[in-house]
Design an enzyme around this catalytic site. Structure first.
Site, short mmCIF file in Angstrom:
data_model
loop_
_atom_site.label_atom_id
_atom_site.label_comp_id
_atom_site.label_asym_id
_atom_site.label_seq_id
_atom_site.Cartn_x
_atom_site.Cartn_y
_atom_site.Cartn_z
N SER A 1 78.11 48.25 75.28
CA SER A 1 77.96 46.84 74.95
C SER A 1 77.03 46.14 75.93
CB SER A 1 79.33 46.15 74.96
OG SER A 1 79.13 44.74 74.98
N ARG B 1 82.74 44.46 59.90
CA ARG B 1 81.55 44.81 59.11
C ARG B 1 81.74 46.06 58.27
NH1 ARG B 1 76.73 42.83 63.24
NH2 ARG B 1 76.96 40.63 62.64
N GLN C 1 76.48 43.03 75.87
CA GLN C 1 77.10 41.75 76.26
C GLN C 1 77.97 41.95 77.49
OE1 GLN C 1 79.10 40.23 72.78
NE2 GLN C 1 77.19 39.64 71.79
N LYS D 1 66.90 36.45 69.48
CA LYS D 1 68.14 35.75 69.83
C LYS D 1 68.64 36.17 71.21
CE LYS D 1 72.08 36.39 67.29
NZ LYS D 1 73.24 36.75 68.11
N SER D 2 68.70 37.48 71.45
CA SER D 2 69.23 37.96 72.73
C SER D 2 68.39 37.44 73.90
CB SER D 2 69.22 39.49 72.77
OG SER D 2 70.11 40.00 71.83
N ARG E 1 74.72 38.46 59.38
CA ARG E 1 73.98 39.69 59.05
C ARG E 1 74.43 40.27 57.69
NH1 ARG E 1 70.72 39.91 63.33
NH2 ARG E 1 71.68 39.52 65.37
N ASP F 1 73.39 45.99 65.26
CA ASP F 1 73.10 44.80 64.44
C ASP F 1 72.42 45.15 63.12
OD1 ASP F 1 74.25 43.14 66.29
OD2 ASP F 1 72.37 42.66 67.30
N LYS G 1 82.90 42.61 65.03
CA LYS G 1 81.73 41.72 65.07
C LYS G 1 82.09 40.39 64.40
CE LYS G 1 78.80 44.01 67.34
NZ LYS G 1 78.25 43.39 68.55
N ARG H 1 87.75 37.53 68.59
CA ARG H 1 86.97 38.67 69.12
C ARG H 1 87.43 39.02 70.53
NH1 ARG H 1 80.87 37.70 67.60
NH2 ARG H 1 80.74 39.83 68.39
C1 S3P Z 1 73.93 41.40 72.03
C2 S3P Z 1 74.61 42.58 72.11
C3 S3P Z 1 75.25 43.24 70.97
C4 S3P Z 1 74.75 42.66 69.65
C5 S3P Z 1 74.70 41.16 69.65
C6 S3P Z 1 73.77 40.67 70.75
C7 S3P Z 1 73.32 40.82 73.25
O1 S3P Z 1 76.66 43.04 71.05
O2 S3P Z 1 75.57 43.10 68.59
O3 S3P Z 1 74.21 40.68 68.40
O4 S3P Z 1 72.52 39.88 73.13
O5 S3P Z 1 73.65 41.31 74.33
P1 S3P Z 1 77.62 44.07 71.85
O6 S3P Z 1 77.33 43.94 73.29
O7 S3P Z 1 79.01 43.62 71.49
O8 S3P Z 1 77.29 45.44 71.30
#
Ligand code: S3P
Length: 427
Positions: free
Chosen positions: A166, A342, A168, A21-22, A385, A311, A338, A121
């Site tokens: 993070s 969770r 993201q 996915k990422s 999840r 995750d 999340k 969020r």
């Molecule tokens: C992700 C980063 C993670 C992860 C998410 C995907 C990404 O989040 O939990 O499912 O693709 O960069 P965080 O950056 O909030 O930890």
């Protein structure tokens, strides 16, 4: 929709899981601002990744889907156009945070919105550093949540020490750095997933990593052709089922084994899991390998920090419930923000299966019981999840168990239940 789940007597076979996915998100975004046609095979066609593609279609990018391939006709940095309608990211935190960084310096005016869960969020974590880069970005209701508003601005580079772990937020700032004057420097305190860095480098971007520091400069990107490995975070559910269901042995092929993603496997091995990873020799954008798993007796473990297993905590908690002894999970406050809280959703589902659990502000303590007998109604809390982790637990229930509200699974692993045909049915 709900799942009706019956006990699985053994789990055997050779499997592949859908693309990561990422990495799929990053491909959809970076290929849009690269010059020319990029191709990714094994792209993940889940709701989250399709939302990313739809956002970039609104920004003037053309994508073609051919079998499991996505072909992107990238327009180069500066080639996006402002959309007529708000961009809609659905449930995808990765989309909203990464796209905000990418659009902040792209001469775009837009509003970015998502579903109810996305609007709860935290977005301050990207708004504040982007404002330091002189981005014109704000939360429309001034509350630090989506909808997010972006107006065209010239960005300047910053040095930024990450206040939280993070990927993201890091990727958001790297994408902004691609459009900023000067060198943007990001300093991490742990290595979060590094897919953005690897893909930008592969596309010829000016990005340099030195231990905990990443430096990025304004750069044009070139198109790539790549294979997206199977998602190790989806494979984690199959691995867990093989570990707890008696007489099981599985092989998962062509899965991503990037070091920043497989910490949970070390943890499972320390719990007694019999798991072998065989890396493929072939040099590619991302490390890929095969994973063999056999049924194992598990024991409880102490987990001091969840940053590198963020995750996988739901499925680790499920395994802890079937392990001998106590498992403690600490430093997991991020779990509360999340797709669901969770910590709460794990604890209430563990209690439904008669497991003794204590809640901490930043984690939990689980009293494992390998002989636990249960059948119950689980609740997904609309979190993919949680839905999948406790569906895996239900495969060990005495009589049928129910998982409620399973539509969320489509955000990351739409064909999850097909791996357990005959034992997991929609009702
Ligand atoms: C992700 C980063 C993670 C992860 C998410 C995907 C990404 O989040 O939990 O499912 O693709 O960069 P965080 O950056 O909030 O930890």
């Amino acid at each position: 929709m709900n799942f009706n789940i019956r006990r699985l007597n053994n789990f055997e076979g050779t499997f592949k899981v859908p693309g990561d996915k990422s990495i799929s998100h990053r491909f959809a975004m970076l290929s849009a601002i690269a010059q020319g046609r990029s191709v990714a095979s094994n792209f993940l066609f889940s709701e989250d990744c399709l939302n990313t593609i739809n956002c970039f279609k609104q920004l003037g990018i053309e994508y073609e889907i051919k079998g499991n391939e996505v072909h992107t006709y990238g327009k180069g940095i500066g080639g996006l156009k402002s959309p007529n309608e708000p961009l809609y990211v659905g449930n995808s935190g990765t989309t909203i945070r990464l796209i905000s960084g990418l659009l902040a310096g792209s001469n775009i005016n837009c509003i970015i919105n998502g579903d109810i869960s996305i609007c709860k969020r935290p977005m301050k974590r990207i708004i504040e550093p982007l404002q330091l880069m002189e981005a014109k970005i704000s939360s429309q209701n001034n509350d630090g949540f989506a909808p997010i508003m972006i107006e065209s601005a010239d960005l300047k580079a910053i040095d930024y020490r990450m206040p939280m772990n993070s990927a993201q937020v890091k990727s958001c700032l790297l994408f902004a750095g691609l459009n900023a004057r000067g060198n943007t420097k990001i300093i991490e305190s742990i290595h979060t997933r590094n897919h953005s860095e690897l893909m930008i480098k592969q596309m010829g971007g000016k990005i340099f990593t030195n231990n905990m520091e990443i430096l990025i400069r304004n750069s044009q990107l070139k198109a790539i052709e790549t294979f997206i490995p199977g998602d190790i975070s989806s494979a984690a559910f199959l691995i867990a089922v093989a570990l707890i269901v008696p007489r099981s042995e599985i092989l998962i092929e062509d899965v991503g084994i990037n070091k920043t993603r497989i910490k949970f496997i070390d943890i499972l091995k320390n719990m007694g899991a019999k798991i072998d990873i065989h890396a493929n020799e072939k040099k590619q954008l991302e490390p890929i390998g095969n994973i063999r798993v056999v049924t194992s007796d598990l024991k409880g473990i102490m987990i001091h920090d969840v940053s590198e297993i963020i995750d996988e905590v739901p499925i680790i908690a499920v395994l802890a419930a079937f392990a001998d002894g106590v498992t403690e999970i600490h430093n997991g406050k991020e779990l509360r923000i999340k797709e669901s809280d969770r910590i709460k959703s794990i604890i209430s589902n563990l209690r439904a299966m008669n497991i003794k659990v204590e809640e901490f502000d930043d984690g939990m303590l689980i009293h494992g019981n390998p002989d636990n007998v249960f059948n119950c109604k689980f609740e997904s809390y609309h979190d993919h999840r949680i839905a999948m982790a406790f569906s895996c637990a239900a495969l060990r229930s005495e009589e049928a168990s129910i998982m409620k509200h399973i539509d969320c699974i489509a955000t990351s692993f739409p064909n999850f239940s097909e791996y357990f045909k005959g034992n997991i049915d929609n009702i």
